[in-house]
Design a protein around this motif. Structure first.
Motif: not given
Length: 175
Positions: A45-52, A54-59, A90-96
């Protein structure tokens, strides 16, 4: 402690329900299972949430940075980077959403904490000085029933929460 109470406790502790953590079906095994799976769900939960995040802000920054570099070839590279990052988001959000790691973390943590609390309450009751056999029998039945109900409830909640992704063609057929 009364001899009848000692004898009763000795006999019931030989049952698999009261066995060690290595025995499948024992309550200690269930508690360990919930604790380890809660930790795994927490990490996911933490890793995928943090990744989402970071990627969202970096995009926006990464796509603009490459375009601002000025070369025409960088525009297609920026588009590729944007597409890859969007896909990863999208992959991270879908997996979560599919695995429900946040919900799993919560329900499994609640389950093992409740099972541990039930165990402590039972142990306090049966080891109370001058406890009567009938009280130990009632406490044991309550302990076993409440533990099984906790496991049943958490398992049912888990399967209620699993959400399969909807496919556009499924929506058209249903509507």
């Amino acid at each position: 402690m009364d001899a009848d109470v000692k004898d009763y406790l000795t006999r019931i502790k030989q049952q698999s329900f009261f066995g060690c953590a290595k025995i499948d079906g024992s309550l200690k095994n269930c508690i360990d299972w919930y604790r380890s799976r809660a930790k795994l769900s927490h990490y996911c939960f933490r890793i995928v949430g943090f990744t989402t995040v970071v990627l969202s802000v970096s995009l926006p920054f990464s796509s603009q940075l490459e375009v601002m570099m000025g070369e025409a070839s960088n525009a297609s590279q920026a588009m590729t980077t944007t597409m890859i990052m969007s896909w990863l988001i999208a992959l991270a959000g879908g997996a979560n959403g599919f695995f429900q790691w946040g919900r799993s973390w919560q329900s499994r943590t609640e389950a093992y904490m409740r099972l541990e609390r039930l165990t402590m309450e039972w142990e306090i009751t049966v080891h109370t000085p001058a406890v009567k056999l009938q009280d130990v029998i009632l406490a044991t039945k309550k302990y076993v029933n409440d533990s099984r109900e906790t496991i049943k409830s958490e398992t049912g909640t888990f399967f209620e929460e699993v959400q399969f992704p909807e496919v556009e063609s499924d929506k058209k057929e249903m509507g």
